[in-house]
Write an enzyme that holds these catalytic residues in place. Structure first.
Site, PDB file in Angstrom:
ATOM      1  N   SER A   3     -10.757 -30.222 -14.364  1.00  0.00           N
ATOM      2  CA  SER A   3     -10.830 -29.875 -12.949  1.00  0.00           C
ATOM      3  C   SER A   3     -11.170 -28.405 -12.805  1.00  0.00           C
ATOM      4  CB  SER A   3      -9.480 -30.145 -12.274  1.00  0.00           C
ATOM      5  OG  SER A   3      -8.538 -29.231 -12.770  1.00  0.00           O
ATOM      6  N   LYS A   4     -11.452 -28.053 -11.555  1.00  0.00           N
ATOM      7  CA  LYS A   4     -11.772 -26.638 -11.310  1.00  0.00           C
ATOM      8  C   LYS A   4     -10.593 -25.755 -11.690  1.00  0.00           C
ATOM      9  CE  LYS A   4     -14.371 -28.650  -7.865  1.00  0.00           C
ATOM     10  NZ  LYS A   4     -14.055 -29.458  -6.695  1.00  0.00           N
TER      11      LYS A   4
END
Ligand code: GLU
Length: 287
Positions: A235-236
């Site tokens: 994920s970011k």
């Protein structure tokens, strides 16, 4: 085709609904690819919805970057995209509908006051004297929600017992993801949701809310997540890097393999998608 409650056929309509909190990465591409292929394999429409309702997490310009990435990978949507931030009236109308039916209530609890796990229903019968409503919760009826996930199989959740009355409007005044997504899927007549497994746990909540809003809840398919070396969702937040667009087919092939297919020999976008669509249709018995 999906059948609605009257038994009439609704044309397949799928969607990709990214939150513009940064560019797409190898992980989010799986959901984009799955929803795109499923729509194409069904001869259906694929819509793009920018889920920018949580203004605190939105990164200005990320929506345009995402759109550019999708185009560079040969993923073209079939209708003008919508932005949740421009649809607030829709959410308010749905909220008013629930309020009129006494299916929502104000909640004064702060996060610190709540135990981990299901909301215990503290404010269900009224806010304690001297306190004020902060967030708004949906009154979840007792009972088991069941659904068939096209990837994960049969699922069930007792939302009232396991989650409790959940928030549909947050203390900061922002519509909760669960609320906005249900209303948008209904309004856009989405027949099929294809997204990452991280949202499997939200599905029963969305289904019960949809029913009380008179919305036909779509069929669902939750595709695997891409994990990093330590087994966490890519994920970011854990620094996934933006997609490599210098070699689009190689980038697509990575996602394709992560979905459990064999690497494709094709070198141009058009033939990649052509073969992928045919294989997807075979694997998921799309007629
Ligand atoms: N906006 C959500 C996300 O990016 C996806 C919502 C959905 O597909 O239901 O995680």
């Amino acid at each position: 085709m999906a059948l609605d409650t009257q038994g009439s056929r609704r044309p397949y309509t799928g969607r990709f609904a990214p939150s513009p909190t940064g560019p797409l990465h190898d992980g989010s591409l799986l959901a984009a690819m799955g929803s795109f292929l499923d729509a194409r394999a069904h001869g259906g429409k694929w819509l793009l919805r920018i889920e920018d309702i949580d203004t605190q997490r939105v990164v200005p310009g990320a929506d345009r970057i995402i759109m550019g990435q999708l185009h560079a990978l040969g993923m073209h949507w079939d209708q003008a995209p919508v932005w949740q931030s421009q649809r607030l009236k829709l959410y308010q109308n749905a909220f008013d509908h629930l309020l009129a039916r006494q299916l929502v209530y104000g909640c004064a609890c702060t996060r610190q006051e709540l135990p981990l796990g299901a909301y215990p229903g503290t404010c269900r019968n009224g806010i304690p004297a001297g306190r004020e409503a902060r967030a708004w919760r949906f009154k979840v009826p007792a009972g088991l929600e069941t659904f068939e996930d096209r990837w994960q199989g049969a699922q069930h959740q007792d939302v009232a017992a396991e989650v409790g009355d959940f928030i549909i409007k947050r203390a900061d005044g922002i519509w909760a993801y669960q609320m906005a997504v249900v209303i948008d899927d209904g309004d856009q007549r989405i027949t099929d949701i294809v997204r990452g497994t991280d949202l499997l746990d939200s599905t029963a909540r969305q289904q019960v809310l949809a029913r009380h809003l008179g919305i036909i809840y779509p069929r669902v398919m939750h595709v695997p997540l891409l994990l990093d070396d330590s087994g966490r969702k890519l994920s970011k937040q854990n620094h996934a890097t933006a997609l490599d667009l210098a070699n689009p087919v190689r980038t697509l092939n990575k996602a394709w393999q992560a979905l459990g297919f064999n690497a494709m020999p094709e070198t141009d976008l058009k033939s990649f998608w052509y073969s992928a669509q045919a294989q997807w249709a075979r694997r998921f018995s799309v007629l």
